[in-house]
Each structure stands twice: as structure tokens, then as C-alpha cells.
Design a protein around this motif. Structure first.
Motif, short mmCIF file in Angstrom:
data_model
loop_
_atom_site.label_atom_id
_atom_site.label_comp_id
_atom_site.label_asym_id
_atom_site.label_seq_id
_atom_site.Cartn_x
_atom_site.Cartn_y
_atom_site.Cartn_z
N UNK A 147 0.82 -1.23 0.00
CA UNK A 147 0.00 0.00 0.00
C UNK A 147 0.85 1.27 0.00
N UNK A 148 2.14 1.14 0.37
CA UNK A 148 3.07 2.28 0.36
C UNK A 148 2.52 3.53 1.03
N UNK A 149 2.22 3.46 2.35
CA UNK A 149 1.67 4.64 3.03
C UNK A 149 2.67 5.80 3.08
N UNK A 156 8.93 1.14 5.26
CA UNK A 156 8.49 0.31 4.13
C UNK A 156 9.70 -0.19 3.33
N UNK A 157 10.73 0.65 3.22
CA UNK A 157 11.95 0.19 2.53
C UNK A 157 12.56 -0.99 3.29
N UNK A 158 12.59 -0.89 4.63
CA UNK A 158 13.20 -1.99 5.42
C UNK A 158 12.40 -3.28 5.25
N UNK A 159 11.07 -3.15 5.22
CA UNK A 159 10.23 -4.36 5.11
C UNK A 159 10.21 -4.90 3.67
N UNK A 160 10.34 -4.01 2.68
CA UNK A 160 10.45 -4.50 1.29
C UNK A 160 11.74 -5.30 1.15
N UNK A 161 12.79 -4.86 1.85
CA UNK A 161 14.04 -5.63 1.85
C UNK A 161 13.84 -6.98 2.53
N UNK A 162 13.01 -7.02 3.57
CA UNK A 162 12.71 -8.30 4.24
C UNK A 162 12.00 -9.24 3.27
N UNK A 163 11.06 -8.70 2.47
CA UNK A 163 10.37 -9.55 1.48
C UNK A 163 11.38 -10.15 0.51
N UNK A 208 -9.52 1.27 8.12
CA UNK A 208 -10.73 0.44 8.22
C UNK A 208 -11.55 0.57 6.93
N UNK A 209 -11.64 1.80 6.42
CA UNK A 209 -12.40 2.02 5.17
C UNK A 209 -11.76 1.26 4.01
N UNK A 210 -10.43 1.12 4.04
CA UNK A 210 -9.71 0.45 2.95
C UNK A 210 -9.64 -1.07 3.14
N UNK A 245 -4.31 -9.28 5.81
CA UNK A 245 -4.64 -7.89 6.12
C UNK A 245 -6.13 -7.61 6.05
N UNK A 246 -6.96 -8.63 6.14
CA UNK A 246 -8.40 -8.43 5.97
C UNK A 246 -8.74 -7.93 4.57
N UNK A 247 -7.81 -8.14 3.63
CA UNK A 247 -8.06 -7.77 2.24
C UNK A 247 -7.51 -6.40 1.85
N UNK A 248 -6.95 -5.66 2.83
CA UNK A 248 -6.38 -4.35 2.48
C UNK A 248 -5.17 -4.54 1.57
N UNK A 249 -5.15 -3.86 0.44
CA UNK A 249 -3.98 -3.93 -0.44
C UNK A 249 -3.86 -2.65 -1.26
#
Ligand SMILES: NC(=O)c1ccc[n+]([C@@H]2O[C@H](COP(=O)([O-])OP(=O)(O)OC[C@H]3O[C@@H](n4cnc5c(N)ncnc54)[C@H](OP(=O)(O)O)[C@@H]3O)[C@@H](O)[C@H]2O)c1
Length: 249
Positions: A147-149, A156-163, A208-210, A245-249
């Protein structure tokens, strides 16, 4: 579902939040669990007590995952108590939401060392055991890598590296029967997100809306998925990065 009866699991950062929920679920599925923490000994002991009250096996072990010596001691302690470690959940992480101008060299090192170097050091320690013939590593990433908040560039960069690390490590360790997967949780109610003022915020309302399932996550939402990935039922799954994520993407 097959059990985790013979398994020894380390869950990093399990003194609270998602790590605590994951540690309890793994213990509930029969694994002996090492509840790792960095500072919150009382929180870790509460998780151990909850597990023991339900008939499970757990100990709390302090270790800073950014330090190689600490990580080796964590594995030594786990092996001493329960034998070879064959489940590793890399959950410990630090998060900051801040504009680019607030990213100092010090903050870069703190976040990258905890979120990326930590999982690398623990994965090395697991793989250094020459008496395991199968193991499962589960890295806790974030749906934010999809989702790149805004204002989360470093996190997000650190977690993209984890992926990416997950997928590459799975290739290297697969021939030894060591599976490596990651899950991407959505925004969830934890001590960490509370400290950041997430509950009741405009960001929470937007999340929640997303989210098609119409709520944020809880620590209890992720344990069953991690327990599945740790079990033999997931024996054909490796190198995957799974959205939870309950479908959040
Ligand atoms: N909450 C969310 O909305 C959300 C969403 C997506 C992904 N995630 C991911 O889920 C995981 C858990 O998040 P959370 O919100 O549950 O976190 P949290 O409530 O802030 O808890 C963080 C845990 O990590 C530990 N920790 C931090 N640095 C450490 C280090 N250097 N060595 C060992 N342990 C360390 C803390 O230990 P002490 O307190 O003992 O120091 C604590 O147990 C993280 O990987 C996070 O990125 C969370």
C-alpha cells in the motif's frame, strides 16, 4: 492439521503485540517457545505465564536482535532448554512514521538494523545448526509494502528488503529443508501502534475504510497463519510472501 509437538520455536519481539499473539499460538499448537524481548522483561514473563497456564512450554530470553553475540546467546539458550531450533519467527521491529527530512543516519541504522539485519543474524544462527534436517522461518513484514503509506519510506523500505531477503534465502536454504516465508499484516491494534496514537486516529479510520473485512487486525489474527507455516502442513510452501490484512492492499 499436523502438530508442532516436536518443535522448538524462537519468536523475536514477543513481549507484546503481534509477537505475543504468535508465541501463544505456536505454544498452543505444541511447540516449545522462546519468548524473546529486548527491554520488557515483565511483558515477556506475562506471555510465558499465559502459555504455562494453558499447559504449554515457554521461557523468556532477553536478546537484542541487532547484535550478533546476543543472537548467538539466544540460540544457545534455546537449544540448552529445548534442543535444536526449527521454527524462527522474525517479528521484532521498530517503526517510525515521519517525513523524509526527519530520517537521520542514526534512525536509518536503528530501523534497518532491527528490521533487516536482525532477521539476517537470526537466520544465520538457525542455519548454523548442523543437527536440523527441516525448519521453518517466518518473517513478519507489512501490507505497507503493497500500500506504500505516506511518511513511512524508511519502514516500508526496510520491510520491502525483508520480502526480498525471504525469497532469496528460501532459494539458498531450500536444499537443506529450511523453508522461509513472510507474512504481510495489515494495520493492527498493538502496544506499538497505540504508542504511535493509531487507535481513534484519521489513519485508523482510513485503514478500516480500505479493509474489505472492515476492521483493523489483532495479535490473535496472525498466530494461526504462522502456526500453519511452521507446521508440516505447509511443507510445500517456501519463498512466499503472504498477505494477511483483511483484504487491504
Ligand atoms: N502493529 C501493526 O499495525 C503492524 C502492521 C504490519 C506489520 N507489523 C509488524 O508486526 C511486527 C510486530 O509489530 P507490533 O506492532 O506488535 O510491535 P510492538 O508492539 O511495538 O512490539 C515490538 C516488539 O519488538 C521488540 N523489539 C524491538 N527491538 C528489538 C530488538 N532490537 N531486539 C529484540 N526485540 C526487539 C520489542 O521488545 P521490548 O518491548 O521488550 O523492547 C517488542 O517485543 C513488526 O515486525 C511490525 O513491523 C505491525
Amino acid at each position: 492439521m499436523s502438530s508442532n509437538n516436536t518443535r522448538t520455536a524462537i519468536v523475536t519481539g514477543a513481549s507484546k503485540g503481534l509477537g505475543a499473539g504468535i508465541a501463544k499460538a505456536l505454544a498452543g499448537s505444541g511447540a516449545a517457545v522462546v519468548v524473546n524481548y529486548r527491554e520488557d522483561a515483565a511483558g515477556a514473563e506475562r506471555v510465558v505465564a499465559d502459555i504455562a497456564a494453558k499447559g504449554g512450554r515457554a521461557i523468556a530470553v532477553r536478546s537484542d536482535v541487532t547484535r550478533g553475540d546476543d543472537v548467538r546467546e539466544l540460540f544457545d539458550r534455546a537449544r540448552e532448554e529445548y534442543g535444536p531450533v526449527d521454527v524462527l519467527v522474525n517479528n521484532a521491529a521498530v517503526v517510525t512514521f515521519a517525513p523524509l527530512s526527519h530520517i537521520t543516519e542514526e534512525e536509518f541504522q536503528r530501523e534497518m538494523n532491527t528490521n533487516l539485519l536482525g532477521p539476517i543474524l537470526t537466520t544465520q544462527a538457525l542455519a548454523a545448526q548442523d543437527d536440523i534436517d527441516a525448519a521453518s522461518i517466518i518473517n513478519i513484514s507489512t501490507a505497507g509494502t503493497l500500500t506504500h503509506p505516506s511518511y513511512a519510506s524508511l519502514y516500508v523500505a526496510s520491510k520491502s528488503a525483508v520480502n526480498a531477503f525471504t525469497i532469496v534465502a528460501a532459494k539458498e536454504l531450500g536444499p537443506r529443508g529450511i523453508r522461509v516465508n513472510a507474512i504481510m499484516p495489515g494495520p493492527s491494534d498493538t502496544e506499538g501502534s497505540r504508542a504511535m496514537g493509531f487507535p481513534g486516529s484519521a489513519q485508523e479510520a482510513q485503514a478500516i475504510a480500505d479493509t474489505p473485512l472492515g476492521r483493523t487486525g489483532t495479535p490473535e489474527d496472525y498466530g494461526p497463519l504462522v502456526a500453519f507455516l511452521a507446521s508440516d502442513d505447509a511443507r510445500w510452501i517456501t519463498g512466499d510472501v503472504i498477505l494477511a490484512s483483511g483484504g487491504m492492499r
